[in-house]
Design a protein around this motif. Structure first.
Motif, short mmCIF file in Angstrom:
data_model
loop_
_atom_site.label_atom_id
_atom_site.label_comp_id
_atom_site.label_asym_id
_atom_site.label_seq_id
_atom_site.Cartn_x
_atom_site.Cartn_y
_atom_site.Cartn_z
N HIS A 1 0.83 -1.21 0.00
CA HIS A 1 0.00 0.00 0.00
C HIS A 1 0.87 1.26 0.00
CE1 HIS A 1 0.92 -0.90 4.15
NE2 HIS A 1 0.32 0.18 4.61
N GLU A 2 0.31 2.31 -0.60
CA GLU A 2 0.99 3.60 -0.69
C GLU A 2 0.35 4.67 0.18
OE1 GLU A 2 1.51 4.86 -4.76
OE2 GLU A 2 1.72 2.79 -5.45
N VAL A 3 -0.86 4.39 0.67
CA VAL A 3 -1.61 5.34 1.49
C VAL A 3 -2.09 4.59 2.73
CG1 VAL A 3 -3.60 6.89 1.59
CG2 VAL A 3 -2.40 6.56 -0.58
N MET A 4 -2.05 5.25 3.90
CA MET A 4 -2.59 4.63 5.10
C MET A 4 -3.27 5.69 5.95
SD MET A 4 0.47 3.95 7.82
CE MET A 4 -0.81 3.72 9.06
N HIS A 5 -4.18 5.23 6.80
CA HIS A 5 -4.86 6.19 7.66
C HIS A 5 -4.60 5.91 9.13
CE1 HIS A 5 -8.18 4.24 9.84
NE2 HIS A 5 -8.60 3.63 8.75
N LEU A 6 -4.65 6.99 9.90
CA LEU A 6 -4.67 6.94 11.35
C LEU A 6 -6.03 7.44 11.82
CD1 LEU A 6 -1.25 8.64 12.21
CD2 LEU A 6 -1.69 6.20 11.83
N HIS A 7 -6.41 7.06 13.04
CA HIS A 7 -7.63 7.60 13.61
C HIS A 7 -7.44 9.09 13.88
CE1 HIS A 7 -9.86 3.78 15.09
NE2 HIS A 7 -9.23 3.56 13.96
#
Length: 343
Positions: A299-305
């Motif tokens: 993956h190239e994009v990730m999210h945090l809360h």
């Protein structure tokens, strides 16, 4: 790598009003832009304990308070919505935000919201596909002739306002089903794995399936694009400090799950850190863990809360600052990523 903050706008604290909770969401988006995050996402749910039933309204307010950060939906539940009305809302938002909008679409979750919109388990995936196919046409063409199963047909229908971005990037949210994965691959769209509830393997298997279907539909394998979530985040200078600070927050989450009748997959914080996608530890531990996930997902994009989740405002800001100062630079250096739409 690119980094998003995402909120589903849960509302569990009886001491905070709905107005205060919405203000917190908007203020966190402003903070995310200030600290250099690439995007901010707002979910869509139509049942307790969420108050995220109207993401285009919330994102419009965020658009007015920010100028650079990309604005994401997480997810737009097209299986529940009239695609014409959804197009009108998001085309308006696209203009108001100066073309900073990106959509993550999906069928949505929860029995209560399905009952509200008269959607069944048997037809939700068909509704999602049909709504997306019409939404896609509406975004690209000022006049559309179309016929489907779940809404009245269109005959040379004209839709306004016309969006600013042409086309818009649409991600497909994926949690458990191959249907959304196949739809993303068919249209050459990016995939965003939830990667929240379970250990890594079910999500990795769906991403592998996405890449195989991508090739099946004749797309260049090098152009497949994947994002992935995380189940929580707290970094501190040492792992001991991070675990000590985050433990009461994790325990409160377990209690909330129990009140809602849900059985958590990870019964302890240590288990969640070991087998799940939660990011709690020192900066180097979090960097190493994200690299392990990247080896499986690509993956190239990730999210945090985006939410403080029980942290004080000072703790919340400090840990996001630590992410940007000690974690993000190394991940941006070692994991190449393509621009988000509009860059």
């Amino acid at each position: 790598m690119k980094f998003l903050l995402i909120t589903l706008i849960t509302h569990l604290d009886p001491t905070r009003s709905t107005r205060q909770r919405f203000r917190e969401v908007v203020d966190n988006a402003v903070l995310g832009e200030e600290l250099g995050f690439d995007g901010y996402g707002v979910g869509e749910r139509h049942e307790r304990p969420f108050i995220s039933s109207s993401p285009p309204v919330v994102l419009s307010h965020i658009a007015a308070r920010t100028s650079k950060i990309r604005l994401f939906t997480a997810v737009t539940t097209l299986s529940l919505l009239d695609p014409v009305r959804a197009f009108e809302d998001y085309a308006t938002l696209d203009n108001l935000s100066d073309g900073r909008l990106e959509l993550i679409i999906g069928k949505g979750n929860g029995a209560a919201q399905a009952e509200l919109f008269h959607v069944t388990a048997e037809d939700q995936w068909d509704r999602n596909r049909e709504s997306y196919e019409l939404f896609r046409q509406l975004w690209r063409s000022p006049r559309v002739t179309w016929e489907g199963r779940f809404r009245p047909a269109l005959r040379d229908a004209e839709t306004w306002p016309r969006p600013l971005q042409q086309p818009i990037r649409v991600w497909h949210g994926s949690a458990t089903s191959r249907a959304s994965v196949d739809l993303a691959a068919q249209y050459g769209d990016p995939l965003f794995s939830a990667n929240v509830t379970n250990p890594i393997e079910p999500y990795a298997e769906l991403i592998r399936y996405y890449r195989s279907r991508w090739a099946h539909y004749g797309h260049d394998p090098a152009k497949a694009l994947v994002g992935a979530g995380s189940a929580g985040y707290y970094a501190a200078p040492t792992s001991q400090e991070a675990v000590e600070t985050y433990r009461p927050i994790f325990d409160a989450r377990l209690e909330a799950f129990t009140r809602l009748g849900l059985t958590p997959v990870f019964p302890t914080l240590e288990d969640a850190i070991d087998r799940g996608s939660i990011l709690v530890g020192s900066p180097q531990q979090i960097i190493d863990k994200i690299h392990r996930y990247h080896a499986e997902f690509g993956h190239e994009v990730m999210h945090l809360h985006a939410d403080a989740d029980g942290l004080t405002d000072k703790q919340h800001r400090a840990t996001l600052e630590l992410f940007q100062s000690d974690i993000a630079p190394e991940l941006r250096r070692t994991i190449p990523s393509r621009p988000l739409g509009g860059e």
